[in-house]
Motif scaffolding. Structure first.
Motif, PDB file in Angstrom:
ATOM      1  N   TRP A  82       0.864  -1.184   0.000  1.00  0.00           N
ATOM      2  CA  TRP A  82       0.000   0.000   0.000  1.00  0.00           C
ATOM      3  C   TRP A  82       0.896   1.228   0.000  1.00  0.00           C
ATOM      4  O   TRP A  82       2.068   1.156   0.362  1.00  0.00           O
ATOM      5  CB  TRP A  82      -0.942   0.028   1.206  1.00  0.00           C
ATOM      6  CG  TRP A  82      -0.248   0.022   2.522  1.00  0.00           C
ATOM      7  CD1 TRP A  82       0.237   1.091   3.225  1.00  0.00           C
ATOM      8  CD2 TRP A  82       0.051  -1.132   3.314  1.00  0.00           C
ATOM      9  NE1 TRP A  82       0.828   0.669   4.393  1.00  0.00           N
ATOM     10  CE2 TRP A  82       0.717  -0.699   4.470  1.00  0.00           C
ATOM     11  CE3 TRP A  82      -0.182  -2.507   3.148  1.00  0.00           C
ATOM     12  CZ2 TRP A  82       1.143  -1.573   5.457  1.00  0.00           C
ATOM     13  CZ3 TRP A  82       0.249  -3.380   4.138  1.00  0.00           C
ATOM     14  CH2 TRP A  82       0.898  -2.912   5.267  1.00  0.00           C
ATOM     15  N   THR A  83       0.367   2.320  -0.453  1.00  0.00           N
ATOM     16  CA  THR A  83       1.158   3.548  -0.507  1.00  0.00           C
ATOM     17  C   THR A  83       0.286   4.741  -0.212  1.00  0.00           C
ATOM     18  O   THR A  83      -0.817   4.881  -0.747  1.00  0.00           O
ATOM     19  CB  THR A  83       1.827   3.727  -1.884  1.00  0.00           C
ATOM     20  OG1 THR A  83       2.375   5.041  -1.967  1.00  0.00           O
ATOM     21  CG2 THR A  83       0.832   3.537  -3.018  1.00  0.00           C
ATOM     22  N   PRO A 136      -4.410  -0.921   8.178  1.00  0.00           N
ATOM     23  CA  PRO A 136      -5.598  -1.721   8.491  1.00  0.00           C
ATOM     24  C   PRO A 136      -6.547  -1.866   7.302  1.00  0.00           C
ATOM     25  O   PRO A 136      -7.185  -2.914   7.149  1.00  0.00           O
ATOM     26  CB  PRO A 136      -6.249  -0.964   9.660  1.00  0.00           C
ATOM     27  CG  PRO A 136      -5.687   0.404   9.612  1.00  0.00           C
ATOM     28  CD  PRO A 136      -4.310   0.263   9.059  1.00  0.00           C
ATOM     29  N   GLN A 137      -6.647  -0.844   6.466  1.00  0.00           N
ATOM     30  CA  GLN A 137      -7.519  -0.944   5.294  1.00  0.00           C
ATOM     31  C   GLN A 137      -7.132  -2.134   4.418  1.00  0.00           C
ATOM     32  O   GLN A 137      -7.995  -2.865   3.916  1.00  0.00           O
ATOM     33  CB  GLN A 137      -7.446   0.342   4.475  1.00  0.00           C
ATOM     34  CG  GLN A 137      -8.291   0.319   3.208  1.00  0.00           C
ATOM     35  CD  GLN A 137      -8.104   1.553   2.348  1.00  0.00           C
ATOM     36  OE1 GLN A 137      -7.386   2.478   2.721  1.00  0.00           O
ATOM     37  NE2 GLN A 137      -8.744   1.582   1.199  1.00  0.00           N
ATOM     38  N   PHE A 138      -5.838  -2.331   4.234  1.00  0.00           N
ATOM     39  CA  PHE A 138      -5.336  -3.413   3.392  1.00  0.00           C
ATOM     40  C   PHE A 138      -5.836  -4.769   3.872  1.00  0.00           C
ATOM     41  O   PHE A 138      -6.289  -5.611   3.078  1.00  0.00           O
ATOM     42  CB  PHE A 138      -3.809  -3.377   3.401  1.00  0.00           C
ATOM     43  CG  PHE A 138      -3.152  -4.430   2.557  1.00  0.00           C
ATOM     44  CD1 PHE A 138      -2.957  -4.223   1.201  1.00  0.00           C
ATOM     45  CD2 PHE A 138      -2.716  -5.617   3.117  1.00  0.00           C
ATOM     46  CE1 PHE A 138      -2.338  -5.186   0.420  1.00  0.00           C
ATOM     47  CE2 PHE A 138      -2.096  -6.591   2.344  1.00  0.00           C
ATOM     48  CZ  PHE A 138      -1.910  -6.374   0.995  1.00  0.00           C
ATOM     49  N   PHE A 139      -5.754  -5.002   5.178  1.00  0.00           N
ATOM     50  CA  PHE A 139      -6.160  -6.294   5.725  1.00  0.00           C
ATOM     51  C   PHE A 139      -7.676  -6.408   5.883  1.00  0.00           C
ATOM     52  O   PHE A 139      -8.248  -7.477   5.668  1.00  0.00           O
ATOM     53  CB  PHE A 139      -5.448  -6.538   7.055  1.00  0.00           C
ATOM     54  CG  PHE A 139      -3.963  -6.708   6.908  1.00  0.00           C
ATOM     55  CD1 PHE A 139      -3.426  -7.911   6.479  1.00  0.00           C
ATOM     56  CD2 PHE A 139      -3.104  -5.663   7.174  1.00  0.00           C
ATOM     57  CE1 PHE A 139      -2.065  -8.074   6.322  1.00  0.00           C
ATOM     58  CE2 PHE A 139      -1.739  -5.804   7.019  1.00  0.00           C
ATOM     59  CZ  PHE A 139      -1.211  -7.021   6.586  1.00  0.00           C
ATOM     60  N   VAL A 198     -11.602   3.014  13.639  1.00  0.00           N
ATOM     61  CA  VAL A 198     -12.221   4.037  12.793  1.00  0.00           C
ATOM     62  C   VAL A 198     -12.240   3.578  11.340  1.00  0.00           C
ATOM     63  O   VAL A 198     -13.251   3.720  10.637  1.00  0.00           O
ATOM     64  CB  VAL A 198     -11.496   5.388  12.945  1.00  0.00           C
ATOM     65  CG1 VAL A 198     -11.962   6.379  11.892  1.00  0.00           C
ATOM     66  CG2 VAL A 198     -11.740   5.961  14.339  1.00  0.00           C
ATOM     67  N   GLN A 199     -11.124   3.010  10.863  1.00  0.00           N
ATOM     68  CA  GLN A 199     -11.091   2.522   9.488  1.00  0.00           C
ATOM     69  C   GLN A 199     -12.085   1.370   9.309  1.00  0.00           C
ATOM     70  O   GLN A 199     -12.750   1.277   8.270  1.00  0.00           O
ATOM     71  CB  GLN A 199      -9.676   2.064   9.118  1.00  0.00           C
ATOM     72  CG  GLN A 199      -9.530   1.630   7.666  1.00  0.00           C
ATOM     73  CD  GLN A 199      -9.833   2.759   6.676  1.00  0.00           C
ATOM     74  OE1 GLN A 199      -9.492   3.903   6.922  1.00  0.00           O
ATOM     75  NE2 GLN A 199     -10.477   2.422   5.569  1.00  0.00           N
ATOM     76  N   ALA A 200     -12.189   0.499  10.293  1.00  0.00           N
ATOM     77  CA  ALA A 200     -13.154  -0.598  10.226  1.00  0.00           C
ATOM     78  C   ALA A 200     -14.571  -0.053  10.098  1.00  0.00           C
ATOM     79  O   ALA A 200     -15.370  -0.531   9.278  1.00  0.00           O
ATOM     80  CB  ALA A 200     -13.026  -1.480  11.460  1.00  0.00           C
ATOM     81  N   VAL A 210      -6.071  -6.159  13.908  1.00  0.00           N
ATOM     82  CA  VAL A 210      -4.970  -5.410  13.287  1.00  0.00           C
ATOM     83  C   VAL A 210      -4.411  -4.492  14.359  1.00  0.00           C
ATOM     84  O   VAL A 210      -5.133  -3.631  14.886  1.00  0.00           O
ATOM     85  CB  VAL A 210      -5.420  -4.583  12.080  1.00  0.00           C
ATOM     86  CG1 VAL A 210      -4.220  -3.892  11.439  1.00  0.00           C
ATOM     87  CG2 VAL A 210      -6.145  -5.454  11.049  1.00  0.00           C
ATOM     88  N   THR A 211      -3.155  -4.658  14.688  1.00  0.00           N
ATOM     89  CA  THR A 211      -2.619  -3.924  15.824  1.00  0.00           C
ATOM     90  C   THR A 211      -1.120  -3.715  15.703  1.00  0.00           C
ATOM     91  O   THR A 211      -0.456  -4.316  14.865  1.00  0.00           O
ATOM     92  CB  THR A 211      -2.931  -4.673  17.140  1.00  0.00           C
ATOM     93  OG1 THR A 211      -2.694  -3.813  18.263  1.00  0.00           O
ATOM     94  CG2 THR A 211      -2.084  -5.930  17.287  1.00  0.00           C
ATOM     95  N   SER A 212      -0.613  -2.838  16.553  1.00  0.00           N
ATOM     96  CA  SER A 212       0.817  -2.592  16.670  1.00  0.00           C
ATOM     97  C   SER A 212       1.122  -2.280  18.120  1.00  0.00           C
ATOM     98  O   SER A 212       0.592  -1.311  18.676  1.00  0.00           O
ATOM     99  CB  SER A 212       1.239  -1.422  15.773  1.00  0.00           C
ATOM    100  OG  SER A 212       2.632  -1.222  15.844  1.00  0.00           O
ATOM    101  N   PRO A 213       1.961  -3.078  18.786  1.00  0.00           N
ATOM    102  CA  PRO A 213       2.233  -2.863  20.210  1.00  0.00           C
ATOM    103  C   PRO A 213       3.299  -1.799  20.419  1.00  0.00           C
ATOM    104  O   PRO A 213       3.966  -1.383  19.463  1.00  0.00           O
ATOM    105  CB  PRO A 213       2.763  -4.234  20.657  1.00  0.00           C
ATOM    106  CG  PRO A 213       3.525  -4.702  19.446  1.00  0.00           C
ATOM    107  CD  PRO A 213       2.700  -4.221  18.252  1.00  0.00           C
TER     108      PRO A 213
END
Length: 417
Positions: A57-58, A81-84, A107-109, A290-293
């Protein structure tokens, strides 16, 4: 039923059907062929981990929705997150982020018609996320802003005059009092307009332009101390100018809403607590995480968020963000988080666990995540590396090719048994 590949959009005729199970071989075949932006996927296996590197994605070709324009430290782009979400879920599915931060994933979901779930130890996260999941309109916000008596505010902290003109500071106190009546901090169903105004105000507390309440300063997600702000004022030879509080909030609202909002019927469920203990989320209820710690660094919550906490009425010393300073401690934390995701993710559901480059690429956190899944009911599909400077792929493998490395997203993709 036709089997859906990892990178195919589901056909419109099958949107109500459950997603087919995907084997590791299916995942590898489809990611290896990905060439949406004209570049084939580079692939390798390092330490028994399959890597797939491409510009998946870009930001240049897919601009994020305007409602995401909320500042927060170390947040990923909405394109991730949109990609997944668009490939691993259908409308109505549940998407969750146990480290939701500013709320990019939920929010994207919601924008994509999915149910928006989220959690964070930081109570500010709910205040930043919840308002963007409820319908508001410019007219209602402006009407509410006009109802505030900004002359009624009482300055409670003289030291904040380092940031604000006295009239502005008094007005902010009046706005805080108004919000406390209409959307008190402990209210889980506050007035959505007041909740929105608080969210926008939290993001306008300090900055470098007249679009903020302060004089020239750092952004509110990295607020400097009062002492440091006084030095900035002295160096620039300025004092904070008066600001029109209502005008600042109204303008930012217009910017956030210019692309529209999430569908009003989308359900959301937001929680405050540790990512490894989310009792408010039922077992097997989530389709995609979809997450990032937090990475291997020290989060100075009180120092970074003290100004935002002041406005919101939160004591930053009560926010017990865990520090994970060693690889062993961080890996144990990730294992505990993934164990909780195994509880709440349905069979056949997925986890996209993003980690960035730390310590100049000397520590590859995806390898620690890979190790942390041992003993858990996940199928490890691989590591996607989104690299927008594809000519430097050597850095993606942790190889020094004469530069400091690329700025990549590295996502461990897991499938629940």
């Amino acid at each position: 039923m036709n089997q859906l590949s990892f990178f195919d959009e589901p056909p419109a005729a099958t949107l109500d059907a459950p997603l087919s199970e995907r084997a590791v071989e299916d995942f590898i075949e489809n990611v290896a062929e990905f060439d949406q932006f004209g570049t084939k996927t580079a692939r390798d296996i390092i330490d028994e981990i399959p890597y797939f590197v491409n510009e998946f994605w870009t930001a240049g070709q897919r601009q994020a929705h305007s409602i995401h324009e909320i500042s927060y430290r170390a947040c990923f782009k909405a394109q991730l997150p949109q990609f997944f979400i668009e490939r691993l879920t259908r409308p109505g599915d549940v998407v969750h982020d146990p480290f939701m931060g500013r709320g990019t994933t939920p929010v994207q979901a919601a924008l994509m018609g999915r149910q928006a779930f989220g959690n964070d130890i930081n109570p500010l996260s709910v205040l930043l996320t919840r308002p963007r999941l409820a319908p508001v309109d410019q007219g209602a916000v402006d009407k509410a802003l006009r109802s505030v008596d900004y002359n009624s505010g009482k300055i409670r902290r003289d030291d904040l005059k380092a940031f604000y003109h006295p009239e502005t500071l008094a007005g902010l106190e009046a706005l805080r009092d108004w919000i406390d009546v209409h959307a008190p901090i402990g209210d889980h169903t506050p007035d959505p307009v007041a909740d929105w105004i608080r969210m926008v105000s939290i993001n306008r507390l300090s900055g470098h332009s007249p679009g903020f309440f302060s004089g020239r300063s750092m952004p509110p997600n990295q607020a400097v101390s009062v002492k440091a702000q006084l030095k900035i004022n002295e160096k620039l030879g300025v004092t904070p100018p008066p600001r029109d509080i209502a005008a600042v909030v109204s303008k930012k609202t217009r910017t956030l809403l210019k692309d529209g909002q999430a569908p009003s019927q989308v359900r959301h469920s937001l929680h405050v607590g540790s990512a490894w203990d989310t009792p408010g989320i039922a077992e097997r209820s989530v389709d995609l995480v979809v997450t990032s710690p937090p990475f291997l660094d020290i989060v100075q919550y009180a120092l970074d968020n003290w100004l935002r906490c002041w406005f919101a009425g939160i004591d930053p010393e009560t926010v017990k963000i865990a520090m994970h300073r060693t690889e062993e401690s961080w890996t144990e934390m990730v294992h505990n988080v993934l164990a909780e995701q195994a509880r709440i993710v349905r069979s056949g559901g997925h986890v996209a666990f993003e980690v960035g480059e730390v310590r100049n690429g000397k520590v590859l956190l995806e390898k620690l995540v890979w190790r942390a899944t041992e003993g858990l009911p996940f199928e490890r599909l691989g590591v996607l590396v989104n690299d927008q400077e594809f000519t430097k792929t050597a850095n993606c493998w942790g190889v020094n090719n004469g530069s400091k490395g690329t700025n990549t997203n590295r996502i461990v993709v897991l499938r629940r048994h």
